[in-house]
Design an enzyme around this catalytic site. Structure first.
Site, PDB file in Angstrom:
ATOM      1  N   LYS A  14      29.435  42.157   1.997  1.00 53.66           N
ATOM      2  CA  LYS A  14      29.363  41.915   0.340  1.00 53.66           C
ATOM      3  C   LYS A  14      28.221  41.157   0.512  1.00 53.66           C
ATOM      4  O   LYS A  14      27.916  40.084   0.445  1.00 53.66           O
ATOM      5  CB  LYS A  14      30.625  40.733  -0.342  1.00 53.66           C
ATOM      6  CG  LYS A  14      31.021  41.292  -1.819  1.00 53.66           C
ATOM      7  CD  LYS A  14      31.092  40.278  -2.244  1.00 53.66           C
ATOM      8  CE  LYS A  14      30.104  38.694  -2.682  1.00 53.66           C
ATOM      9  NZ  LYS A  14      29.293  39.162  -3.204  1.00 53.66           N
TER      10      LYS A  14
ATOM     11  N   GLU B 269      27.366  29.620   8.314  1.00 53.08           N
ATOM     12  CA  GLU B 269      26.521  29.314   8.046  1.00 53.08           C
ATOM     13  C   GLU B 269      25.494  28.891   7.095  1.00 53.08           C
ATOM     14  O   GLU B 269      25.603  29.266   5.923  1.00 53.08           O
ATOM     15  CB  GLU B 269      25.273  30.097   8.770  1.00 53.08           C
ATOM     16  CG  GLU B 269      25.200  31.581   9.550  1.00 53.08           C
ATOM     17  CD  GLU B 269      24.695  30.571  11.122  1.00 53.08           C
ATOM     18  OE1 GLU B 269      23.731  29.716  10.988  1.00 53.08           O
ATOM     19  OE2 GLU B 269      25.569  30.934  12.163  1.00 53.08           O
TER      20      GLU B 269
ATOM     21  N   CYS C  88      16.532  28.219   3.350  1.00 51.01           N
ATOM     22  CA  CYS C  88      18.444  27.016   4.217  1.00 51.01           C
ATOM     23  C   CYS C  88      17.557  26.240   5.003  1.00 51.01           C
ATOM     24  O   CYS C  88      17.664  24.572   5.953  1.00 51.01           O
ATOM     25  CB  CYS C  88      19.476  27.337   5.125  1.00 51.01           C
ATOM     26  SG  CYS C  88      19.391  28.977   5.683  1.00 51.01           S
TER      27      CYS C  88
HETATM   28  P1  NAD Z   1      27.368  31.059  -2.770  1.00 50.51           P
HETATM   29  O1  NAD Z   1      28.194  29.668  -1.093  1.00 50.51           O
HETATM   30  O2  NAD Z   1      27.558  30.630  -3.618  1.00 50.51           O
HETATM   31  O3  NAD Z   1      26.874  32.245  -2.228  1.00 50.51           O
HETATM   32  C1  NAD Z   1      26.941  33.289  -0.666  1.00 50.51           C
HETATM   33  C2  NAD Z   1      28.427  34.533  -0.811  1.00 50.51           C
HETATM   34  O4  NAD Z   1      29.231  34.042  -0.592  1.00 50.51           O
HETATM   35  C3  NAD Z   1      28.204  35.786  -2.350  1.00 50.51           C
HETATM   36  O5  NAD Z   1      27.508  36.095  -1.842  1.00 50.51           O
HETATM   37  C4  NAD Z   1      28.814  34.668  -3.030  1.00 50.51           C
HETATM   38  O6  NAD Z   1      29.470  35.814  -4.048  1.00 50.51           O
HETATM   39  C5  NAD Z   1      30.026  34.816  -2.228  1.00 50.51           C
HETATM   40  N1  NAD Z   1      31.382  33.637  -2.347  1.00 50.51           N
HETATM   41  C6  NAD Z   1      31.093  32.982  -3.265  1.00 50.51           C
HETATM   42  N2  NAD Z   1      32.677  32.786  -3.584  1.00 50.51           N
HETATM   43  C7  NAD Z   1      33.863  33.441  -2.320  1.00 50.51           C
HETATM   44  C8  NAD Z   1      34.660  33.308  -1.909  1.00 50.51           C
HETATM   45  N3  NAD Z   1      35.667  31.936  -3.216  1.00 50.51           N
HETATM   46  N4  NAD Z   1      35.290  33.546  -1.242  1.00 50.51           N
HETATM   47  C9  NAD Z   1      34.367  34.751  -0.654  1.00 50.51           C
HETATM   48  N5  NAD Z   1      32.629  35.113  -0.801  1.00 50.51           N
HETATM   49  C10 NAD Z   1      32.388  34.039  -1.712  1.00 50.51           C
HETATM   50  O7  NAD Z   1      25.323  30.953  -1.644  1.00 50.51           O
HETATM   51  P2  NAD Z   1      24.276  31.105  -2.991  1.00 50.51           P
HETATM   52  O8  NAD Z   1      24.190  30.486  -3.609  1.00 50.51           O
HETATM   53  O9  NAD Z   1      24.319  32.435  -2.866  1.00 50.51           O
HETATM   54  O10 NAD Z   1      23.397  30.676  -1.134  1.00 50.51           O
HETATM   55  C11 NAD Z   1      22.778  29.596  -1.143  1.00 50.51           C
HETATM   56  C12 NAD Z   1      23.209  28.897  -0.178  1.00 50.51           C
HETATM   57  O11 NAD Z   1      22.705  29.074   1.462  1.00 50.51           O
HETATM   58  C13 NAD Z   1      22.283  26.958   0.495  1.00 50.51           C
HETATM   59  O12 NAD Z   1      23.516  26.763   0.705  1.00 50.51           O
HETATM   60  C14 NAD Z   1      21.735  28.093   1.378  1.00 50.51           C
HETATM   61  O13 NAD Z   1      21.332  26.904   2.328  1.00 50.51           O
HETATM   62  C15 NAD Z   1      22.722  28.521   2.158  1.00 50.51           C
HETATM   63  N6  NAD Z   1      22.302  29.140   3.204  1.00 50.51           N
HETATM   64  C16 NAD Z   1      22.103  29.138   4.400  1.00 50.51           C
HETATM   65  C17 NAD Z   1      21.474  30.176   5.265  1.00 50.51           C
HETATM   66  C18 NAD Z   1      22.437  29.480   7.207  1.00 50.51           C
HETATM   67  O14 NAD Z   1      21.739  30.670   7.947  1.00 50.51           O
HETATM   68  N7  NAD Z   1      22.374  28.039   7.277  1.00 50.51           N
HETATM   69  C19 NAD Z   1      20.265  31.034   5.453  1.00 50.51           C
HETATM   70  C20 NAD Z   1      20.953  31.331   4.046  1.00 50.51           C
HETATM   71  C21 NAD Z   1      21.373  30.302   2.846  1.00 50.51           C
END
Ligand code: NAD
Length: 487
Positions: free
Chosen positions: A182, A257, A290
């Site tokens: 997803k 992550e 990130c």
């Molecule tokens: P987010 O957590 O809002 O969303 C990430 C994904 O989770 C999306 O696909 C979203 O639709 C899904 N999601 C949201 N609620 C959900 C639920 N209740 N159940 C299942 N899926 C759900 O994050 P974002 O805003 O898309 O991304 C930014 C964040 O990601 C930042 O905190 C960034 O640091 C982190 N990030 C971490 C890494 C890493 O490797 N550590 C890499 C890239 C981004």
């Protein structure tokens, strides 16, 4: 009935899900717009729901027996075919990812899309080359094997959709699991192109499924499904908590992550110009990275000199359209995200922190934010402690190595750290003292795909990369065969 494909910069993209080897649509859709020009609507994308999730998991369950009973070499052939198709389609993939999430086109064409192909090749070969561990003890011969775990749900964020999707899909497929991916709703389109290429590569129906939609709708339904045996998530800590509850309920291993607030430590003995250049590079991708070292920690004795060099390199940045080769800073992903970044800076200003540079939108009619540097009054300032995920860095100084390490370890995160020093001994010492999953010394973002990758504390649970990801996607089994007598 599948929907019509939409033309995006001359590339035909399906706005639908890809389930069981065919396109499936939803009654509801969500709008996807380009951060390059928010008036540019790219597509109305299918908005999956609980029924979509059920369909996708059913397809993955159905395909699991066939896929998991292939040998790792046979699976590797599919992954290699997909990798080759990715390399053949770099331009199309790059332009769609660029207009969808605003990553720089040149970087996508030269590095990022190809890295997706490398992710697949790397895991295909690693899984195929794996030998069961064998040894004898206590009168038995022991064999430790990997068994494919079952359908895996993979949930990715918007900031590097192609890179992270391929990084997570590759080990799951190579290990013998079927996958439901997803992508994030703010940047879902390259995921749809991955489905087309998987179909062209001849993957059996249901082995790789792509489901589009909102996280709290179809995403939540996917992770709650009891038939799912692995969840691999990259995103925010807030979402990880929700997913963790579902994983706990179903006793399903999950990796998370999460975000970061990496320290960027500069010692007086380092190549200051190189350090300052790399520090200014933390604004790349508008800071939506990130792993970025967003807290500059500079030894007091070289502070003035460093700031001068940092300003010089930051001044060389060019804000603009991500398709333009001279652009180095792209717009932020979404108006809501721009408002969030702006909120951090506005609150810092109100709290009396010093805005050393930037601190405003670049243009009122776009989603750019100026490269911003803030000197906080205290280490517990919000801008120091919370992930901003935009082009905003903080600036602090230190006098001793111990103080630098203490500041570096003073947030709840622990994803990455960057250190600049001229001393090899200090590199080893500080490298092992910074509490983070990855520490780079005198470099940044160089990654060996077989190395473990992940975060400590709020930055995540589990490790990906190399054998770590293959073990995660497997159930490890020990078979013990008596060498002599039969009990
Ligand atoms: P987010 O957590 O809002 O969303 C990430 C994904 O989770 C999306 O696909 C979203 O639709 C899904 N999601 C949201 N609620 C959900 C639920 N209740 N159940 C299942 N899926 C759900 O994050 P974002 O805003 O898309 O991304 C930014 C964040 O990601 C930042 O905190 C960034 O640091 C982190 N990030 C971490 C890494 C890493 O490797 N550590 C890499 C890239 C981004």
């Amino acid at each position: 009935m599948p929907s019509q494909r939409v033309e995006i910069s001359d590339v035909a993209v399906s706005p639908d899900h890809f389930i069981g080897g065919r396109r499936v649509t939803s009654e509801l859709t969500f709008e996807v717009r380009s951060p390059l020009d928010w008036d540019w609507k790219l597509a109305d994308v299918a908005r999956g729901d609980a029924l979509t999730a059920d369909l996708a998991v059913s397809a993955a369950v159905k395909a699991f027996d066939g896929w998991s009973s292939l040998s790792a070499e046979e699976r590797a052939r599919f992954l290699h075919r997909l990798a080759d198709l990715i390399d053949d389609n770099i331009d199309d993939l790059a332009v769609v990812e660029c207009v969808d999430m605003a990553m720089l086109l040149e970087s996508l064409q030269k590095r990022v899309i190809h890295r997706g192909a490398e992710n697949l090749r790397n895991y295909a070969d690693l899984a195929a080359g794996h030998e069961p561990r064998r040894w004898s003890s206590k009168g038995t011969d022991n064999v430790v094997q990997r068994m494919p775990a079952g359908p895996a749900v993979i949930i990715t964020p918007w900031n590097a959709p192609w890179l992270l999707s391929t990084w997570k899909v590759a080990p799951a497929l190579a290990a013998g699991n079927t996958v439901i991916l997803k992508p994030a709703e703010w940047a879902p389109l390259s995921g749809s192109l991955l489905a087309d290429l998987a179909a062209e590569a001849g993957f059996p129906p249901g082995v790789l499924n792509i489901v589009q939609g909102m996280g709290d709708e179809v995403g939540a339904a996917l992770v709650a499904d009891q038939r799912v045996r692995r969840i691999s998530f990259t995103g925010s800590p807030e979402t990880a908590r929700h997913i963790g509850v579902s994983a706990a309920r179903n006793i399903v291993p999950f990796t998370a992550e999460l975000g970061g607030k990496g320290p960027f430590i500069v010692f007086a003995d380092s190549d200051l110009d190189a350090a300052a250049k790399k520090a200014a590079g933390q604004y790349d991708d508008s800071g939506q990275v990130c792993l970025a070292g967003t807290r500059l920690l500079v030894e007091e004795s070289v502070s003035d000199e460093f700031v001068g060099l940092f300003d010089k390199h930051t001044d060389a940045h060019v804000l603009g359209d991500s398709r333009n080769p001279s652009t180095t800073i792209s717009p932020l992903i979404h108006p809501d995200h721009l408002a969030r970044v702006e909120g951090f800076v506005d609150r810092a200003r109100e709290a009396g922190e010093t805005i050393m540079r930037g601190g405003d939108r670049w243009r009122q009619d776009g989603l750019w934010y100026e490269p911003t540097l803030i000197r906080p009054r205290h280490n517990d300032a919000e801008v120091v402690q919370r992930e901003i995920f935009g082009p905003v860095l903080t600036y602090q100084t230190f006098s001793t190595e111990d103080e630098a390490i203490s500041l570096a370890n003073s947030t709840r995160y622990g994803l990455s750290g960057i250190v600049y020093t001229g001393s090899r001994e200090r590199a080893e010492r500080v490298g092992s003292s910074v509490r983070a999953g990855t520490v780079w010394v005198n470099t940044f973002l160089v990654r060996d795909l077989t190395a473990p990758f992940g975060g400590c504390r709020m930055s995540g649970i589990g490790r990906e990369g190399g054998d770590y990801a293959l073990d995660f996607h497997s159930d490890l089994k020990t078979v013990q065969i008596s060498q002599g007598s039969v009990d």
